[in-house]
Design a protein around this motif. Structure first.
Motif, PDB file in Angstrom:
ATOM      1  N   GLY A 143       7.757 -11.156   6.346  1.00  0.00           N
ATOM      2  CA  GLY A 143       6.915 -10.085   7.043  1.00  0.00           C
ATOM      3  C   GLY A 143       6.340  -8.937   6.093  1.00  0.00           C
ATOM      4  O   GLY A 143       5.758  -8.277   6.520  1.00  0.00           O
ATOM      5  N   MET A 144       6.871  -9.398   4.866  1.00  0.00           N
ATOM      6  CA  MET A 144       6.467  -8.310   3.868  1.00  0.00           C
ATOM      7  C   MET A 144       4.736  -8.089   3.835  1.00  0.00           C
ATOM      8  O   MET A 144       4.569  -6.881   3.364  1.00  0.00           O
ATOM      9  CB  MET A 144       6.834  -8.675   2.387  1.00  0.00           C
ATOM     10  N   LEU A 145       3.986  -8.929   4.093  1.00  0.00           N
ATOM     11  CA  LEU A 145       2.668  -8.539   3.906  1.00  0.00           C
ATOM     12  C   LEU A 145       1.818  -8.119   5.324  1.00  0.00           C
ATOM     13  O   LEU A 145       0.846  -8.144   5.461  1.00  0.00           O
ATOM     14  CB  LEU A 145       1.724  -9.986   3.395  1.00  0.00           C
ATOM     15  N   ASP A 198      -0.585  -0.108  -1.826  1.00  0.00           N
ATOM     16  CA  ASP A 198      -1.670  -0.135  -2.458  1.00  0.00           C
ATOM     17  C   ASP A 198      -2.553  -1.441  -2.098  1.00  0.00           C
ATOM     18  O   ASP A 198      -2.219  -2.320  -2.163  1.00  0.00           O
ATOM     19  CB  ASP A 198      -1.379  -0.297  -4.081  1.00  0.00           C
ATOM     20  N   ALA A 199      -3.798  -0.923  -1.899  1.00  0.00           N
ATOM     21  CA  ALA A 199      -4.650  -2.296  -1.383  1.00  0.00           C
ATOM     22  C   ALA A 199      -4.936  -3.192  -2.400  1.00  0.00           C
ATOM     23  O   ALA A 199      -5.053  -4.346  -2.097  1.00  0.00           O
ATOM     24  CB  ALA A 199      -5.908  -1.587  -0.882  1.00  0.00           C
ATOM     25  N   ASP A 200      -5.164  -2.717  -3.520  1.00  0.00           N
ATOM     26  CA  ASP A 200      -5.414  -3.826  -4.708  1.00  0.00           C
ATOM     27  C   ASP A 200      -4.306  -4.342  -4.862  1.00  0.00           C
ATOM     28  O   ASP A 200      -4.342  -5.902  -5.391  1.00  0.00           O
ATOM     29  CB  ASP A 200      -5.565  -2.821  -6.060  1.00  0.00           C
ATOM     30  N   VAL A 201      -2.879  -4.095  -4.669  1.00  0.00           N
ATOM     31  CA  VAL A 201      -1.638  -4.847  -4.704  1.00  0.00           C
ATOM     32  C   VAL A 201      -1.560  -5.947  -3.923  1.00  0.00           C
ATOM     33  O   VAL A 201      -1.523  -7.080  -3.821  1.00  0.00           O
ATOM     34  CB  VAL A 201      -0.599  -3.887  -4.949  1.00  0.00           C
ATOM     35  N   ARG A 202      -1.967  -5.580  -2.598  1.00  0.00           N
ATOM     36  CA  ARG A 202      -1.970  -6.474  -1.500  1.00  0.00           C
ATOM     37  C   ARG A 202      -3.128  -7.545  -1.649  1.00  0.00           C
ATOM     38  O   ARG A 202      -2.742  -8.508  -1.528  1.00  0.00           O
ATOM     39  CB  ARG A 202      -2.318  -5.726   0.041  1.00  0.00           C
ATOM     40  N   GLN A 203      -4.194  -7.302  -2.224  1.00  0.00           N
ATOM     41  CA  GLN A 203      -5.126  -8.226  -2.579  1.00  0.00           C
ATOM     42  C   GLN A 203      -4.801  -9.326  -3.664  1.00  0.00           C
ATOM     43  O   GLN A 203      -5.130 -10.356  -3.455  1.00  0.00           O
ATOM     44  CB  GLN A 203      -6.711  -7.521  -2.603  1.00  0.00           C
ATOM     45  N   THR A 248       2.141  -1.865   6.466  1.00  0.00           N
ATOM     46  CA  THR A 248       1.100  -0.986   5.729  1.00  0.00           C
ATOM     47  C   THR A 248       1.724   0.077   5.087  1.00  0.00           C
ATOM     48  O   THR A 248       1.111   0.522   4.247  1.00  0.00           O
ATOM     49  CB  THR A 248       0.049  -0.371   6.723  1.00  0.00           C
ATOM     50  N   ASP A 249       2.969   0.162   5.225  1.00  0.00           N
ATOM     51  CA  ASP A 249       3.614   1.323   4.480  1.00  0.00           C
ATOM     52  C   ASP A 249       5.055   0.788   3.594  1.00  0.00           C
ATOM     53  O   ASP A 249       5.371  -0.603   3.949  1.00  0.00           O
ATOM     54  CB  ASP A 249       4.107   2.753   5.486  1.00  0.00           C
ATOM     55  N   GLY A 271       8.321   0.061   5.424  1.00  0.00           N
ATOM     56  CA  GLY A 271       8.219  -1.496   6.186  1.00  0.00           C
ATOM     57  C   GLY A 271       8.330  -2.526   5.219  1.00  0.00           C
ATOM     58  O   GLY A 271       9.004  -3.475   5.342  1.00  0.00           O
ATOM     59  N   PHE A 272       7.683  -2.560   3.821  1.00  0.00           N
ATOM     60  CA  PHE A 272       7.835  -3.375   3.066  1.00  0.00           C
ATOM     61  C   PHE A 272       9.357  -3.639   2.596  1.00  0.00           C
ATOM     62  O   PHE A 272       9.622  -4.936   2.430  1.00  0.00           O
ATOM     63  CB  PHE A 272       6.921  -2.848   1.746  1.00  0.00           C
ATOM     64  N   LEU A 273      10.196  -2.650   2.491  1.00  0.00           N
ATOM     65  CA  LEU A 273      11.221  -2.830   1.938  1.00  0.00           C
ATOM     66  C   LEU A 273      12.294  -3.209   3.201  1.00  0.00           C
ATOM     67  O   LEU A 273      13.111  -3.899   2.743  1.00  0.00           O
ATOM     68  CB  LEU A 273      11.963  -1.367   1.285  1.00  0.00           C
ATOM     69  N   PHE A 274      11.941  -2.900   4.212  1.00  0.00           N
ATOM     70  CA  PHE A 274      12.640  -3.361   5.551  1.00  0.00           C
ATOM     71  C   PHE A 274      12.480  -4.787   5.425  1.00  0.00           C
ATOM     72  O   PHE A 274      13.453  -5.833   5.605  1.00  0.00           O
ATOM     73  CB  PHE A 274      12.036  -2.652   6.525  1.00  0.00           C
ATOM     74  N   GLU A 275      11.411  -5.322   5.431  1.00  0.00           N
ATOM     75  CA  GLU A 275      10.957  -6.735   5.780  1.00  0.00           C
ATOM     76  C   GLU A 275      11.630  -7.611   4.228  1.00  0.00           C
ATOM     77  O   GLU A 275      12.137  -8.745   4.344  1.00  0.00           O
ATOM     78  CB  GLU A 275       9.628  -7.015   5.752  1.00  0.00           C
TER      79      GLU A 275
END
Length: 596
Positions: free
Chosen positions: A411-413, A391-396, A416-417, A420-424
């Motif tokens: 590398g969590m941020l 979610d873009a709002d969460v990222r911001q 884009t998917d 990848g977030f869980l992997f990092e």
């Protein structure tokens, strides 16, 4: 007669739902056109699960289930973040929406994060403020935190006990519904909490409490019985006054080990249910939050030898749990709790018990399972949710926190998917949590400084070397032509070897531990081959001196190989008659190239 075709069942474990848009009595932050009650990335970075993303993960999962035409969904406990009143209400809002829109039926059991004892307990969490600082929301008005901008007391943060904590979830299996073909509890067919009480005693026998058990059996459609077991166990603490804070110990670690001691009546009921299921020709499936078999591929002894007693090793069921379930007539059991994707089997006296351990929605590898019930087999498909966009709002909103705090998010941020977030996230936990909390300092120092080529050379040093002397010995081995020749002969002359740090290897070690064959989607086959080749070097020698660096790394690589070589855990079939487990389709490693 044609074979009966049963509806498919989706199984979801450990959603740990946090409602980003709920009202906890705190203004939160405005991001875009939405107001968020936003958990800190700093807390995610050191937790075994992610927080804010859980909101989208549950919705994405239920959307995917709906798109497949599946209408029956089992929730294997820890459906809420931490049992907070407002959070559980948020879970209800989500489930009510999918029930109304798609006609879904939900069958839930409780986990250790959803409910506590008879009286509940306080919860406190950190939330982001507009300026990047944080405030504490706590159900305890006496809570203090010097680093917080404010401490806000909110009864919406309280985790309730039995039966009040089930009220919001009443429509999701815990109480009978008119459209159930059959519904019962260990106490009969009355859903009234007052009829579902049992006595539990303190270890010294001086205190007895009467608590509710929320187990139930439901027949949602003809021929299939879902045995939903409340395996939470709360035991009075010796000398504590009932009703006071800390008067009950929970079963976060004990799980089914505690069930055998304090809730034997549930096992007696399970045996009776299994007997009736056989007589009536029902397909009986058992579910509880806690595993009944070791989901770590028989590595617990190695883990204890390497690390001592860890939080994970403490949660592994003992062998007598398997024997008790086999004696009760249970063949197949689904569990959550450990966030591990795994399949385990135990055989005894020509009977079998299979435990299907479920991954969480909020930890690597992030997946749910779909069960198809056939006349002869149970077919299980594991469905990843890694393609879910972030979610873009969460990222911001994360930028508001990390800019003033200078938080290292690894590398969590940079992805884009969600996969990848869980992997990092899991990779970040290796240095941020596991090495700090669980691993010996001397081995940690080596892992932080060595690469895969160094580990290969360590395996080829003939004499046992203490961890404190390992670096010096490895430096000497680098200039030894004989060692270099042995590396080449072992197929380890690859220039990639020094490029793979021991930290990268350990991150993949944890990914295999948690994901089993699902991790193969994320680890390049070439890298797996190098890991295994180095592991074989350690396995080829007898490191009987348990204290040597070689002996300890031999354990690490042996555990890695066991994680990689367990029973099928992605898409597989269980023969209902003899428990034979057969992989459906190619193994993950053969099917996909790595994501990373």
């Amino acid at each position: 007669m044609p074979p009966v075709k049963h509806p498919r069942i989706a199984i979801v474990a450990d959603a740990h739902f946090h409602d980003l848009y709920a009202d906890y009595g705190f203004p939160g932050v405005v991001q875009g056109d939405r107001r968020l009650t936003f958990r800190l990335l700093a807390d995610t970075a050191r937790s075994t699960r992610v927080f804010n993303e859980s909101y989208f993960a549950l919705h994405h999962t239920l959307d995917d289930i709906a798109s497949r035409g599946i209408r029956h969904v089992v929730l294997l406990g820890d459906y809420s973040d931490d049992g907070q009143v407002e959070t559980v209400r948020g879970v209800k809002r989500v489930l009510d929406h999918y029930a109304a829109r798609f006609g879904m039926r939900f069958y839930a059991t409780v986990g250790n994060h959803d409910i506590f004892g008879a009286d509940g307990r306080h919860r406190a969490k950190r939330f982001l403020n507009e300026d990047g600082s944080y405030s504490i929301l706590s159900s305890d008005p006496h809570m203090r935190d010097r680093g917080a901008h404010a401490v806000i007391a909110s009864d919406r943060m309280y985790c309730q006990g039995y039966p009040d904590g089930l009220d919001a979830m009443a429509d999701f299996g815990f109480y009978p519904r008119p459209d159930d073909l059959h519904w019962e509890t260990p106490f009969g067919t009355d859903g009234d909490p007052a009829t579902r009480l049992y006595d539990v005693h303190s270890p010294d026998g001086k205190t007895t409490r009467r608590l509710m058990d929320a187990s139930y059996l439901v027949e949602p459609f003809a021929g299939v019985w879902l045995l939903m077991i409340d395996a939470n166990v709360f035991v009075p603490v010796d000398g504590a006054t009932p009703g006071e804070e800390g008067d009950l110990a929970d079963s976060t670690s004990a799980g089914w080990n505690a069930m055998l001691v304090h809730k034997r009546f549930v096992l007696d009921w399970m045996e009776d249910v299994a007997r009736r299921a056989r007589l009536e020709g029902k397909c009986l499936l058992a579910f509880s939050h806690y595993p009944v078999l070791d989901p770590l591929d028989a590595t617990v002894a190695d883990e204890v030898a390497l690390l001592g007693r860890t939080g994970m090793s403490e949660r592994i069921p003992q062998a007598d749990v398997a024997q008790a379930l086999i004696a009760a007539g249970i063949d197949v059991h689904f569990s959550g709790h450990l966030h591990v994707n795994d399949t385990a089997r135990h055989d005894s006296d020509r009977r079998f018990l299979i435990n299907v351990a479920m991954p969480s929605l909020v930890a690597f590898p992030g997946a749910y399972k779909v069960l198809t019930i056939g006349e002869q087999s149970l077919d299980i498909e594991t469905v990843g949710i890694d393609a879910m966009p972030l979610d873009a709002d969460v990222r911001q909103a994360y930028d508001r926190e990390i800019v003033p705090s200078r938080l290292d998010a690894g590398g969590m941020l940079d992805v884009t998917d969600y996969g990848g977030f869980l992997f990092e996230h899991l990779g970040h936990l290796v240095g941020r949590r596991y090495l700090k909390r669980e691993w010996p300092k001397d081995i940690t120092a080596l892992i932080r400084s060595l690469d895969l080529a160094d580990l290969a050379m360590l395996a080829l040093i003939d004499e046992p070397v203490a961890a404190v002397d390992a670096k010096v010995a490895i430096v000497a081995a680098r200039s030894d032509p004989g060692v270099q020749q042995l590396l080449t002969e072992a197929g380890l002359g690859s220039p990639q070897l020094p490029c793979i740090s021991a930290m990268v290897f350990l991150a993949d070690w944890y990914r295999l531990r948690m994901g089993s064959e699902l991790a193969f989607d994320w680890i390049a086959p070439e890298r797996m081959a190098l890991y295994r080749a180095v592991g074989q070097l350690f396995a080829d020698s007898d490191w009987s001196g348990a204290g040597s660096a070689q002996a300890r790394f031999a354990l690490i690589f042996r555990m890695f190989e066991k994680y990689a070589g367990g029973l099928p855990s992605g898409n597989f079939s269980i023969d209902r008659a003899d428990g034979t487990i057969t992989r459906i389709g190619p193994r993950q490693q053969e099917k996909n190239s790595s994501r990373r």
